[in-house]
Design a protein around this motif. Sequence first.
Motif, PDB file in Angstrom:
ATOM      1  N   GLU A 115       0.902  -1.292  -0.081  1.00  0.00           N
ATOM      2  CA  GLU A 115      -0.060  -0.017   0.129  1.00  0.00           C
ATOM      3  C   GLU A 115       0.857   1.275   0.026  1.00  0.00           C
ATOM      4  OE1 GLU A 115      -2.776   0.025   3.217  1.00  0.00           O
ATOM      5  OE2 GLU A 115      -3.616   2.086   2.759  1.00  0.00           O
ATOM      6  N   ALA A 116       0.662   2.230  -0.954  1.00  0.00           N
ATOM      7  CA  ALA A 116       1.492   3.258  -1.149  1.00  0.00           C
ATOM      8  C   ALA A 116       0.546   4.528  -0.832  1.00  0.00           C
ATOM      9  CB  ALA A 116       1.842   3.456  -2.629  1.00  0.00           C
ATOM     10  N   SER A 117       1.300   5.529  -0.092  1.00  0.00           N
ATOM     11  CA  SER A 117       0.876   6.901  -0.148  1.00  0.00           C
ATOM     12  C   SER A 117       0.833   7.259  -1.545  1.00  0.00           C
ATOM     13  CB  SER A 117       1.654   7.678   0.734  1.00  0.00           C
ATOM     14  OG  SER A 117       3.107   7.791   0.144  1.00  0.00           O
ATOM     15  N   ALA A 118      -0.176   8.309  -1.621  1.00  0.00           N
ATOM     16  CA  ALA A 118      -0.326   8.931  -2.969  1.00  0.00           C
ATOM     17  C   ALA A 118       1.080   9.622  -3.301  1.00  0.00           C
ATOM     18  CB  ALA A 118      -1.336  10.172  -2.777  1.00  0.00           C
ATOM     19  N   ALA A 119       1.913  10.154  -2.646  1.00  0.00           N
ATOM     20  CA  ALA A 119       2.874  10.650  -3.341  1.00  0.00           C
ATOM     21  C   ALA A 119       4.037   9.515  -3.825  1.00  0.00           C
ATOM     22  CB  ALA A 119       3.802  11.551  -1.904  1.00  0.00           C
ATOM     23  N   ALA A 120       4.054   8.411  -3.071  1.00  0.00           N
ATOM     24  CA  ALA A 120       4.676   7.412  -3.430  1.00  0.00           C
ATOM     25  C   ALA A 120       4.353   6.644  -4.808  1.00  0.00           C
ATOM     26  CB  ALA A 120       4.819   6.328  -2.139  1.00  0.00           C
ATOM     27  N   PHE A 121       2.967   6.710  -4.695  1.00  0.00           N
ATOM     28  CA  PHE A 121       2.409   6.146  -5.941  1.00  0.00           C
ATOM     29  C   PHE A 121       2.657   6.891  -7.246  1.00  0.00           C
ATOM     30  CE2 PHE A 121      -0.297   2.378  -7.005  1.00  0.00           C
ATOM     31  CZ  PHE A 121      -1.050   2.643  -8.155  1.00  0.00           C
ATOM     32  N   GLY A 122       2.806   8.014  -7.029  1.00  0.00           N
ATOM     33  CA  GLY A 122       2.940   9.111  -8.147  1.00  0.00           C
ATOM     34  C   GLY A 122       4.155   9.208  -8.594  1.00  0.00           C
ATOM     35  N   THR A 123       5.173   8.447  -7.962  1.00  0.00           N
ATOM     36  CA  THR A 123       6.804   8.246  -8.664  1.00  0.00           C
ATOM     37  C   THR A 123       6.524   7.575  -9.889  1.00  0.00           C
ATOM     38  OG1 THR A 123       7.216   6.475  -7.256  1.00  0.00           O
ATOM     39  CG2 THR A 123       7.375   8.659  -6.414  1.00  0.00           C
ATOM     40  N   GLN A 124       5.710   6.879 -10.238  1.00  0.00           N
ATOM     41  CA  GLN A 124       5.400   6.250 -11.765  1.00  0.00           C
ATOM     42  C   GLN A 124       6.065   4.876 -11.682  1.00  0.00           C
ATOM     43  OE1 GLN A 124       7.319   8.823 -14.324  1.00  0.00           O
ATOM     44  NE2 GLN A 124       5.865  10.633 -14.134  1.00  0.00           N
ATOM     45  N   CYS A 125       7.107   4.435 -10.927  1.00  0.00           N
ATOM     46  CA  CYS A 125       7.494   3.013 -11.055  1.00  0.00           C
ATOM     47  C   CYS A 125       7.194   2.241  -9.631  1.00  0.00           C
ATOM     48  CB  CYS A 125       8.952   3.045 -11.360  1.00  0.00           C
ATOM     49  SG  CYS A 125       9.185   3.507 -13.279  1.00  0.00           S
ATOM     50  N   MET A 126       6.892   1.359  -9.494  1.00  0.00           N
ATOM     51  CA  MET A 126       6.890   0.557  -8.509  1.00  0.00           C
ATOM     52  C   MET A 126       7.256  -0.799  -8.609  1.00  0.00           C
ATOM     53  SD  MET A 126       3.694   1.940  -6.334  1.00  0.00           S
ATOM     54  CE  MET A 126       4.301   0.895  -4.691  1.00  0.00           C
ATOM     55  N   GLY A 127       8.180  -1.387  -7.695  1.00  0.00           N
ATOM     56  CA  GLY A 127       8.776  -2.659  -7.995  1.00  0.00           C
ATOM     57  C   GLY A 127       8.728  -3.645  -6.559  1.00  0.00           C
ATOM     58  N   TRP A 128       9.036  -4.826  -6.871  1.00  0.00           N
ATOM     59  CA  TRP A 128       9.091  -5.921  -5.546  1.00  0.00           C
ATOM     60  C   TRP A 128      10.718  -6.276  -5.641  1.00  0.00           C
ATOM     61  CZ3 TRP A 128       6.156  -6.685  -1.617  1.00  0.00           C
ATOM     62  CH2 TRP A 128       5.004  -6.361  -1.776  1.00  0.00           C
ATOM     63  N   PHE A 129      11.109  -6.325  -4.543  1.00  0.00           N
ATOM     64  CA  PHE A 129      12.608  -6.987  -4.337  1.00  0.00           C
ATOM     65  C   PHE A 129      12.515  -7.958  -3.192  1.00  0.00           C
ATOM     66  CE2 PHE A 129      14.592  -3.884  -6.990  1.00  0.00           C
ATOM     67  CZ  PHE A 129      13.874  -2.834  -7.235  1.00  0.00           C
ATOM     68  N   ARG A 130      13.405  -8.631  -3.354  1.00  0.00           N
ATOM     69  CA  ARG A 130      13.641  -9.553  -2.201  1.00  0.00           C
ATOM     70  C   ARG A 130      15.231  -9.883  -1.562  1.00  0.00           C
ATOM     71  NH1 ARG A 130      12.088 -15.633  -4.576  1.00  0.00           N
ATOM     72  NH2 ARG A 130      14.042 -15.976  -5.340  1.00  0.00           N
ATOM     73  N   GLN A 131      15.308 -10.067  -0.489  1.00  0.00           N
ATOM     74  CA  GLN A 131      16.624 -10.418   0.061  1.00  0.00           C
ATOM     75  C   GLN A 131      16.675 -11.489   0.959  1.00  0.00           C
ATOM     76  OE1 GLN A 131      18.544  -7.323   2.125  1.00  0.00           O
ATOM     77  NE2 GLN A 131      20.469  -7.981   1.839  1.00  0.00           N
ATOM     78  N   ALA A 132      17.392 -12.821   0.394  1.00  0.00           N
ATOM     79  CA  ALA A 132      17.341 -14.000   0.999  1.00  0.00           C
ATOM     80  C   ALA A 132      18.627 -13.735   1.976  1.00  0.00           C
ATOM     81  CB  ALA A 132      17.713 -15.088   0.216  1.00  0.00           C
ATOM     82  N   PRO A 133      18.577 -14.729   3.119  1.00  0.00           N
ATOM     83  CA  PRO A 133      19.651 -14.773   4.093  1.00  0.00           C
ATOM     84  C   PRO A 133      21.027 -14.960   3.329  1.00  0.00           C
ATOM     85  CG  PRO A 133      17.636 -16.116   5.015  1.00  0.00           C
ATOM     86  CD  PRO A 133      17.320 -15.740   3.462  1.00  0.00           C
ATOM     87  N   GLY A 134      21.958 -14.166   3.829  1.00  0.00           N
ATOM     88  CA  GLY A 134      23.232 -14.103   3.345  1.00  0.00           C
ATOM     89  C   GLY A 134      23.410 -13.712   1.885  1.00  0.00           C
ATOM     90  N   LYS A 135      22.131 -13.127   1.391  1.00  0.00           N
ATOM     91  CA  LYS A 135      22.380 -12.816  -0.114  1.00  0.00           C
ATOM     92  C   LYS A 135      22.073 -11.375  -0.176  1.00  0.00           C
ATOM     93  CE  LYS A 135      21.500 -17.501  -2.236  1.00  0.00           C
ATOM     94  NZ  LYS A 135      20.533 -18.054  -3.032  1.00  0.00           N
ATOM     95  N   GLU A 136      22.287 -10.707  -1.626  1.00  0.00           N
ATOM     96  CA  GLU A 136      22.179  -9.442  -1.768  1.00  0.00           C
ATOM     97  C   GLU A 136      20.707  -9.142  -2.124  1.00  0.00           C
ATOM     98  OE1 GLU A 136      26.554  -7.956  -3.216  1.00  0.00           O
ATOM     99  OE2 GLU A 136      24.826  -7.833  -4.748  1.00  0.00           O
ATOM    100  N   ARG A 137      20.236  -8.100  -1.930  1.00  0.00           N
ATOM    101  CA  ARG A 137      18.880  -7.757  -2.497  1.00  0.00           C
ATOM    102  C   ARG A 137      18.690  -7.725  -3.952  1.00  0.00           C
ATOM    103  NH1 ARG A 137      16.077  -2.594  -0.009  1.00  0.00           N
ATOM    104  NH2 ARG A 137      16.983  -3.525   1.879  1.00  0.00           N
ATOM    105  N   GLU A 138      17.679  -8.422  -4.539  1.00  0.00           N
ATOM    106  CA  GLU A 138      17.617  -8.783  -5.934  1.00  0.00           C
ATOM    107  C   GLU A 138      16.281  -8.250  -6.315  1.00  0.00           C
ATOM    108  OE1 GLU A 138      17.933 -12.953  -7.034  1.00  0.00           O
ATOM    109  OE2 GLU A 138      16.591 -13.427  -5.330  1.00  0.00           O
ATOM    110  N   GLY A 139      16.184  -7.798  -7.546  1.00  0.00           N
ATOM    111  CA  GLY A 139      14.844  -7.342  -8.049  1.00  0.00           C
ATOM    112  C   GLY A 139      14.030  -8.539  -8.721  1.00  0.00           C
ATOM    113  N   ILE A 140      12.897  -8.230  -8.454  1.00  0.00           N
ATOM    114  CA  ILE A 140      11.890  -9.557  -8.902  1.00  0.00           C
ATOM    115  C   ILE A 140      11.054  -8.936 -10.077  1.00  0.00           C
ATOM    116  CG2 ILE A 140       9.734 -10.863  -8.314  1.00  0.00           C
ATOM    117  CD1 ILE A 140      10.852 -10.682  -5.311  1.00  0.00           C
ATOM    118  N   ALA A 141      10.261  -7.791 -10.007  1.00  0.00           N
ATOM    119  CA  ALA A 141       9.430  -7.303 -10.718  1.00  0.00           C
ATOM    120  C   ALA A 141       9.134  -5.911 -10.663  1.00  0.00           C
ATOM    121  CB  ALA A 141       8.072  -8.201 -10.936  1.00  0.00           C
TER     122      ALA A 141
END
Length: 128
Positions: free
Chosen positions: A23-49
């Motif tokens: 859930e995004a605030s209106a200001a955040a939603f208005g930034t135009q791009c939103m994405g999901w990332f994940r970070q597994a234990p011991g690994k770097e954060r990676e982009g999903i979509a």
Amino acid sequence: QVHLRESGENSAQAGGSLTLSCEASAAAFGTQCMGWFRQAPGKEREGIATIYILGERTTYADSMKGRFTISRDTAKHTVYLQIISLQSEDSGVYYCAAGPALIGGNPCLTGARQYTVWGQGTQVTVSS
């Protein structure tokens, strides 16, 4: 105020599915791009979509194609991530992020540097 808040199931069985919400605030939603990332234990954060809010274009990291689906509900300022055929390797902290669209080419890449607003993350544990 700019903020993002992730929510959804925190645990699931391998082979199952789950959906996360951001859930995004209106200001955040208005930034135009939103994405999901994940970070597994011991690994770097990676982009999903990612999803381009204005045009609904979606982009998936090559390693994430097939089991992940990103979508958005503009009226609710919410972005979703559905994961199917869960694997134990899907365990980790899932982050939602928002950022400005790039000019020219794909506006919303899956690299983390493009995103300037981040949620606190939500833990997902997949058990076999």
